[in-house]
Scaffold this motif. Structure first.
Motif, PDB file in Angstrom:
ATOM      1  N   VAL A 177       0.837  -1.205   0.000  1.00 49.38           N
ATOM      2  CA  VAL A 177       0.000   0.000   0.000  1.00 49.38           C
ATOM      3  C   VAL A 177       0.870   1.253   0.000  1.00 49.38           C
ATOM      4  O   VAL A 177       0.600   2.225  -0.715  1.00 49.38           O
ATOM      5  N   GLY A 178       1.936   1.241   0.802  1.00 49.27           N
ATOM      6  CA  GLY A 178       2.842   2.381   0.840  1.00 49.27           C
ATOM      7  C   GLY A 178       3.478   2.657  -0.508  1.00 49.27           C
ATOM      8  O   GLY A 178       3.669   3.824  -0.896  1.00 49.27           O
ATOM      9  N   SER A 179       3.800   1.607  -1.255  1.00 52.32           N
ATOM     10  CA  SER A 179       4.390   1.778  -2.586  1.00 52.32           C
ATOM     11  C   SER A 179       3.436   2.494  -3.520  1.00 52.32           C
ATOM     12  O   SER A 179       3.834   3.390  -4.283  1.00 52.32           O
ATOM     13  N   ILE A 180       2.155   2.130  -3.476  1.00 52.35           N
ATOM     14  CA  ILE A 180       1.166   2.758  -4.349  1.00 52.35           C
ATOM     15  C   ILE A 180       0.891   4.199  -3.919  1.00 52.35           C
ATOM     16  O   ILE A 180       0.809   5.112  -4.766  1.00 52.35           O
ATOM     17  N   VAL A 181       0.751   4.436  -2.622  1.00 49.77           N
ATOM     18  CA  VAL A 181       0.515   5.790  -2.137  1.00 49.77           C
ATOM     19  C   VAL A 181       1.696   6.686  -2.476  1.00 49.77           C
ATOM     20  O   VAL A 181       1.531   7.856  -2.856  1.00 49.77           O
ATOM     21  N   CYS A 182       2.917   6.151  -2.352  1.00 44.77           N
ATOM     22  CA  CYS A 182       4.114   6.908  -2.720  1.00 44.77           C
ATOM     23  C   CYS A 182       4.057   7.327  -4.181  1.00 44.77           C
ATOM     24  O   CYS A 182       4.356   8.479  -4.523  1.00 44.77           O
ATOM     25  N   HIS A 190       3.081  12.162  -8.182  1.00 43.74           N
ATOM     26  CA  HIS A 190       2.470  12.819  -9.345  1.00 43.74           C
ATOM     27  C   HIS A 190       3.278  12.605 -10.626  1.00 43.74           C
ATOM     28  O   HIS A 190       3.480  13.525 -11.412  1.00 43.74           O
ATOM     29  N   GLY A 191       3.734  11.362 -10.811  1.00 37.08           N
ATOM     30  CA  GLY A 191       4.417  11.025 -12.053  1.00 37.08           C
ATOM     31  C   GLY A 191       5.850  11.512 -12.156  1.00 37.08           C
ATOM     32  O   GLY A 191       6.463  11.400 -13.227  1.00 37.08           O
ATOM     33  N   LYS A 192       6.410  12.064 -11.080  1.00 42.51           N
ATOM     34  CA  LYS A 192       7.782  12.577 -11.100  1.00 42.51           C
ATOM     35  C   LYS A 192       8.583  11.926  -9.973  1.00 42.51           C
ATOM     36  O   LYS A 192       8.030  11.564  -8.932  1.00 42.51           O
ATOM     37  N   LEU A 193       9.879  11.786 -10.193  1.00 45.21           N
ATOM     38  CA  LEU A 193      10.746  11.270  -9.136  1.00 45.21           C
ATOM     39  C   LEU A 193      10.844  12.294  -8.028  1.00 45.21           C
ATOM     40  O   LEU A 193      11.316  13.414  -8.231  1.00 45.21           O
ATOM     41  N   GLN A 194      10.378  11.946  -6.841  1.00 42.46           N
ATOM     42  CA  GLN A 194      10.412  12.832  -5.679  1.00 42.46           C
ATOM     43  C   GLN A 194      11.306  12.195  -4.619  1.00 42.46           C
ATOM     44  O   GLN A 194      10.857  11.441  -3.763  1.00 42.46           O
ATOM     45  N   LEU A 195      12.593  12.502  -4.669  1.00 41.87           N
ATOM     46  CA  LEU A 195      13.533  11.877  -3.738  1.00 41.87           C
ATOM     47  C   LEU A 195      13.272  12.290  -2.294  1.00 41.87           C
ATOM     48  O   LEU A 195      13.634  11.567  -1.362  1.00 41.87           O
ATOM     49  N   GLY A 196      12.624  13.439  -2.094  1.00 42.92           N
ATOM     50  CA  GLY A 196      12.351  13.879  -0.735  1.00 42.92           C
ATOM     51  C   GLY A 196      11.445  12.940   0.031  1.00 42.92           C
ATOM     52  O   GLY A 196      11.467  12.918   1.267  1.00 42.92           O
ATOM     53  N   ILE A 197      10.635  12.130  -0.681  1.00 40.46           N
ATOM     54  CA  ILE A 197       9.746  11.178   0.001  1.00 40.46           C
ATOM     55  C   ILE A 197      10.554  10.127   0.755  1.00 40.46           C
ATOM     56  O   ILE A 197      10.065   9.525   1.712  1.00 40.46           O
ATOM     57  N   VAL A 198      11.808   9.901   0.340  1.00 44.51           N
ATOM     58  CA  VAL A 198      12.672   8.966   1.060  1.00 44.51           C
ATOM     59  C   VAL A 198      12.806   9.382   2.525  1.00 44.51           C
ATOM     60  O   VAL A 198      12.795   8.529   3.434  1.00 44.51           O
ATOM     61  N   LEU A 199      12.909  10.691   2.785  1.00 44.48           N
ATOM     62  CA  LEU A 199      13.030  11.171   4.165  1.00 44.48           C
ATOM     63  C   LEU A 199      11.758  10.902   4.957  1.00 44.48           C
ATOM     64  O   LEU A 199      11.819  10.535   6.135  1.00 44.48           O
ATOM     65  N   LEU A 200      10.603  11.071   4.316  1.00 45.77           N
ATOM     66  CA  LEU A 200       9.340  10.765   4.986  1.00 45.77           C
ATOM     67  C   LEU A 200       9.260   9.276   5.314  1.00 45.77           C
ATOM     68  O   LEU A 200       8.860   8.890   6.412  1.00 45.77           O
ATOM     69  N   GLY A 201       9.653   8.437   4.351  1.00 47.51           N
ATOM     70  CA  GLY A 201       9.652   6.993   4.588  1.00 47.51           C
ATOM     71  C   GLY A 201      10.590   6.605   5.713  1.00 47.51           C
ATOM     72  O   GLY A 201      10.234   5.803   6.586  1.00 47.51           O
ATOM     73  N   SER A 202      11.778   7.198   5.726  1.00 49.44           N
ATOM     74  CA  SER A 202      12.753   6.882   6.771  1.00 49.44           C
ATOM     75  C   SER A 202      12.252   7.309   8.142  1.00 49.44           C
ATOM     76  O   SER A 202      12.409   6.574   9.133  1.00 49.44           O
ATOM     77  N   ALA A 203      11.632   8.495   8.210  1.00 43.15           N
ATOM     78  CA  ALA A 203      11.112   8.968   9.496  1.00 43.15           C
ATOM     79  C   ALA A 203      10.041   8.016  10.022  1.00 43.15           C
ATOM     80  O   ALA A 203      10.023   7.666  11.214  1.00 43.15           O
ATOM     81  N   GLY A 204       9.150   7.565   9.140  1.00 42.52           N
ATOM     82  CA  GLY A 204       8.118   6.629   9.560  1.00 42.52           C
ATOM     83  C   GLY A 204       8.695   5.305  10.019  1.00 42.52           C
ATOM     84  O   GLY A 204       8.242   4.724  11.027  1.00 42.52           O
TER      85      GLY A 204
END
Length: 439
Positions: free
Chosen positions: A275-280, A285-299
């Motif tokens: 589910v996290g993979s799909i929500v990510c 929005h169709g673009k590589l968003q490397l900043g989401i890595v920080l959100l994933g790591s924090a979680g």
């Protein structure tokens, strides 16, 4: 630009997704079936106790990733990837025939041979599945496609493990039919994959597996972004190896739950990653968003630490059944922690796999994925060694999980240091959610 998954049902993606899903499902069904036979049905090799035979099975499966990943990367670069996929899946049918003989004869030697060959099958398919995605999908579809592949992989792992356990308790014929039938369906799925041009048709193949592996990792390390992506992905697999390996014993010794409780937690962890993979992918929005890595790591840090802190003290008493566990007041804290640990793991890994694909030159992409698989293997071995040393010193799985959560902060800081784009883009995904920003 909104996330669009309309490509899923097209020939550009669905055959690859089906082939990958069925292969991962068969991998885990075979591995689990063999472990069940060793643990509950007396499968043995002379001179090896059951616990050592289980460790041997795990080592036999992962060994081909060290031996053959470099050759697999070259092969996928040298020839049409769809053609290679069909040959790999045809080999899977032969492997399952060998495994079927092992189940019928209750032969550990045949089953270990089949397990090694299935590991080899996976080592050769791994570079192909990610490197072909940029050839099948448009750039704006790549993050969504990677998310779908990740989701499918972890769900296939979960369902394969469950089926491997359930089917094996009902005699050899059911598990043989399931393994062989899955392999046949996987082959037919691969025949629908569109042909693609070879990335490097002039590339020379070699029988020097060890030398090729060393050379491949050295070449991948020269590409800065590829190196950063590999380090991040490998850390994810190290964390995943710790949690999935320790979860059964943690459930028993710290949460006080029985095998059904463990099965529930494993299911929630795997579904959470999916589910996290799909929500990510949606948030990207169709673009590589490397900043989401920080959100994933924090979680991962927050919920991994809370899982450990909620059960620091060893449990004493009779193990709770699943209904009893769910009725306990504190059980929902562990359930939420495990679910969200997996969920944010999906956030962590999808951008990194997409980054690896985009950062790799066209003629080197399969080899970059192969180099990633080699380093992933080393990190998982390091996880096993580090966990053993930690448990020997502290004799507490909860302390091990707490240490892993703390180390995740340092590992992510190091990743952001070697890849500053991760820190620079930390809010980009959030800005894209504003009305009109992603149109």
């Amino acid at each position: 630009m909104k996330a669009d998954f309309s490509f899923f049902a097209t020939r550009r993606f669905l055959p690859l997704f089906g082939t990958q899903f069925l292969g991962a499902f068969n991998d885990n069904m075979l591995k689990t079936a063999i472990v069940v036979l060793i643990s509950f049905h007396g499968l043995s090799l002379p001179g090896l106790p059951p616990e050592q035979l289980v460790n041997l099975a795990a080592g036999i499966f992962i060994l081909p990733f060290f031996l053959f990943s470099a050759s697999a990367g070259k092969l996928s670069e040298r020839y049409d990837k769809a053609r290679i996929a069909r040959l790999i899946k045809l080999a899977e049918i032969a492997i399952m025939l060998l495994a079927g003989a092992g189940f019928l004869l209750h032969s550990a030697a045949l089953l270990m041979g089949a397990l090694f060959m299935m590991g080899t099958h996976s080592a050769f398919f791994g570079p192909l599945k990610y490197s072909v995605l940029p050839q099948y999908l448009k750039e704006e579809e790549l993050i969504g496609g990677t998310g779908m592949i990740e989701m499918g992989t972890f769900l296939a792992i979960l369902v394969g493990q469950l089926c491997g356990s359930v089917f094996t308790h009902n005699g050899p014929l059911l598990i043989i039919a399931a393994l062989l039938g899955t392999a046949v369906f996987g082959f037919f799925s691969s025949t629908a994959m569109p042909s693609v041009p070879a990335g490097a048709p002039q590339l020379k193949l070699s029988w020097n597996f060890l030398g090729d592996s060393v050379t491949l990792v050295r070449e991948a390390w020269k590409i800065h972004d590829v190196r950063g992506a590999i380090l991040g992905i490998s850390w994810f697999w190290l964390m995943g190896a710790i949690y999935t390996t320790q979860l059964p014993t943690f459930t028993k010794l710290h949460l006080g739950g029985d095998a059904d409780v463990y099965t529930l937690l494993l299911a929630l962890f795997s579904i959470g990653i999916g589910v996290g993979s799909i929500v990510c992918a949606k948030l990207s929005h169709g673009k590589l968003q490397l900043g989401i890595v920080l959100l994933g790591s924090a979680g991962m840090t927050i919920f991994g630490a809370d899982l450990a802190l909620g059960a620091l003290a060893p449990y004493h008493g009779r193990l709770a059944t699943l209904p009893q566990f769910l009725a306990k007041g504190g059980s929902w804290r562990s359930i939420v922690d495990v679910s969200l640990l997996g969920f944010f793991g999906g956030f962590f890994t999808v951008p990194l796999y997409t980054w690896l694909q985009m950062a790799s030159p066209d003629e080197f992409r399969s080899q970059a994925v192969a180099a990633n698989n080699i380093i992933n293997g080393f990190y998982m071995v390091a996880a096993a060694i580090g966990s053993a040393l930690m448990l020997k010193s502290y004799n507490s799985i909860a302390m091990l999980l707490l240490a892993a959560a703390a180390l995740n902060i340092l590992a992510t800081a190091h990743l952001a240091w070697i890849a500053p784009a991760i820190w620079r883009q930390r809010w980009d995904w959030l800005r894209a959610l504003r009305p009109g920003a992603a149109s």
